[in-house]
Write a protein that holds these residues in place. Sequence first.
Motif, PDB file in Angstrom:
ATOM      1  N   SER A  43     144.399  55.483  63.275  1.00 32.31           N
ATOM      2  CA  SER A  43     144.221  54.236  64.008  1.00 32.31           C
ATOM      3  C   SER A  43     144.567  53.054  63.115  1.00 32.31           C
ATOM      4  O   SER A  43     144.155  52.997  61.952  1.00 32.31           O
ATOM      5  CB  SER A  43     142.764  54.135  64.471  1.00 32.31           C
ATOM      6  N   ASP A  44     145.378  52.140  63.641  1.00 30.88           N
ATOM      7  CA  ASP A  44     145.757  50.906  62.945  1.00 30.88           C
ATOM      8  C   ASP A  44     146.585  51.153  61.687  1.00 30.88           C
ATOM      9  O   ASP A  44     146.646  50.319  60.786  1.00 30.88           O
ATOM     10  CB  ASP A  44     144.506  50.078  62.611  1.00 30.88           C
ATOM     11  N   THR A  45     147.238  52.305  61.603  1.00 31.58           N
ATOM     12  CA  THR A  45     148.078  52.645  60.453  1.00 31.58           C
ATOM     13  C   THR A  45     149.495  52.131  60.674  1.00 31.58           C
ATOM     14  O   THR A  45     150.007  52.159  61.779  1.00 31.58           O
ATOM     15  CB  THR A  45     148.117  54.182  60.263  1.00 31.58           C
ATOM     16  N   ASN A  46     150.139  51.712  59.607  1.00 34.56           N
ATOM     17  CA  ASN A  46     151.539  51.310  59.669  1.00 34.56           C
ATOM     18  C   ASN A  46     152.396  52.546  59.421  1.00 34.56           C
ATOM     19  O   ASN A  46     152.449  53.065  58.305  1.00 34.56           O
ATOM     20  CB  ASN A  46     151.851  50.228  58.640  1.00 34.56           C
ATOM     21  N   LEU A  47     153.052  53.019  60.476  1.00 34.36           N
ATOM     22  CA  LEU A  47     153.947  54.177  60.406  1.00 34.36           C
ATOM     23  C   LEU A  47     155.363  53.785  60.818  1.00 34.36           C
ATOM     24  O   LEU A  47     156.153  54.630  61.219  1.00 34.36           O
ATOM     25  CB  LEU A  47     153.422  55.294  61.315  1.00 34.36           C
ATOM     26  N   SER A  48     155.678  52.511  60.694  1.00 29.55           N
ATOM     27  CA  SER A  48     157.013  52.061  61.098  1.00 29.55           C
ATOM     28  C   SER A  48     158.073  52.687  60.195  1.00 29.55           C
ATOM     29  O   SER A  48     157.845  52.896  59.002  1.00 29.55           O
ATOM     30  CB  SER A  48     157.102  50.532  61.050  1.00 29.55           C
ATOM     31  N   ASP A  49     159.198  53.022  60.806  1.00 33.81           N
ATOM     32  CA  ASP A  49     160.332  53.610  60.092  1.00 33.81           C
ATOM     33  C   ASP A  49     159.982  54.924  59.383  1.00 33.81           C
ATOM     34  O   ASP A  49     160.626  55.299  58.410  1.00 33.81           O
ATOM     35  CB  ASP A  49     160.922  52.620  59.084  1.00 33.81           C
ATOM     36  N   THR A  50     158.962  55.606  59.858  1.00 28.07           N
ATOM     37  CA  THR A  50     158.514  56.853  59.244  1.00 28.07           C
ATOM     38  C   THR A  50     159.143  58.050  59.942  1.00 28.07           C
ATOM     39  O   THR A  50     159.286  58.061  61.156  1.00 28.07           O
ATOM     40  CB  THR A  50     156.973  56.951  59.301  1.00 28.07           C
ATOM     41  N   ASN A  51     159.515  59.047  59.170  1.00 30.81           N
ATOM     42  CA  ASN A  51     160.038  60.285  59.730  1.00 30.81           C
ATOM     43  C   ASN A  51     158.865  61.207  60.030  1.00 30.81           C
ATOM     44  O   ASN A  51     158.262  61.782  59.118  1.00 30.81           O
ATOM     45  CB  ASN A  51     161.015  60.952  58.761  1.00 30.81           C
ATOM     46  N   LEU A  52     158.539  61.329  61.317  1.00 31.70           N
ATOM     47  CA  LEU A  52     157.465  62.218  61.776  1.00 31.70           C
ATOM     48  C   LEU A  52     158.032  63.362  62.605  1.00 31.70           C
ATOM     49  O   LEU A  52     157.326  63.968  63.396  1.00 31.70           O
ATOM     50  CB  LEU A  52     156.452  61.418  62.602  1.00 31.70           C
ATOM     51  N   SER A  53     159.315  63.655  62.417  1.00 30.12           N
ATOM     52  CA  SER A  53     159.928  64.728  63.191  1.00 30.12           C
ATOM     53  C   SER A  53     159.223  66.048  62.875  1.00 30.12           C
ATOM     54  O   SER A  53     158.882  66.323  61.734  1.00 30.12           O
ATOM     55  CB  SER A  53     161.423  64.825  62.901  1.00 30.12           C
ATOM     56  N   TYR A  54     158.976  66.803  63.917  1.00 33.71           N
ATOM     57  CA  TYR A  54     158.311  68.111  63.829  1.00 33.71           C
ATOM     58  C   TYR A  54     156.886  68.030  63.277  1.00 33.71           C
ATOM     59  O   TYR A  54     156.308  69.048  62.911  1.00 33.71           O
ATOM     60  CB  TYR A  54     159.136  69.106  63.013  1.00 33.71           C
ATOM     61  N   ALA A  55     156.318  66.841  63.192  1.00 38.43           N
ATOM     62  CA  ALA A  55     154.949  66.700  62.685  1.00 38.43           C
ATOM     63  C   ALA A  55     153.946  67.173  63.734  1.00 38.43           C
ATOM     64  O   ALA A  55     154.162  67.027  64.934  1.00 38.43           O
ATOM     65  CB  ALA A  55     154.665  65.255  62.311  1.00 38.43           C
TER      66      ALA A  55
END
Length: 171
Positions: A43-55
């Motif tokens: 919650s409220d985390t900055n995950l912009s431009d993050t690669n979360l593929s297959y996460a």
Amino acid sequence: MKQEELDIILENHGKWLRSEGGERADLSNANLSNANLSNANLSDTNLSDTNLSYANLSYANLSYANLSNANLSNADLSNANLSYANLSDADLNWVNWQQVKGLTVICIQVDTTRKNNQIAYIKELHVWTTGCFQGKLYKLKASIEKTHKHNEKLKKRYYRVIDFILKEVAE
């Protein structure tokens, strides 16, 4: 990013969320592909431009998270909470949307030449995804016309699914 490092960041983020010190997680630009983030409180985390593929983000709390420009392709978001998350320009192709919270997602399996082909519509974002396509409805229709110009049967299937989804959303 190694799981141990990620666990420390998430532990500190949890403390920050509970006002016990710690610090807000900033995972922007991180490579978290294939990461196990199930049940994580992001919650409220900055995950912009993050690669979360297959996460694995199943049961994760992503409320108020910044997921702009994040690559979520093939991610498992089943039972995740995406309330008030910023998903602008995120790659949402082939996401598992089962029981996602905070967004209205209608996902329909389509019988096509590809295995497990689906069309998903995310109402709050006005975004459609299917295969490697993601965009607005008029672009989806143009893509269907171009890709299946010689196959009326498939075109009709896609349009029936689109019409069904639009009727469901209107209710």
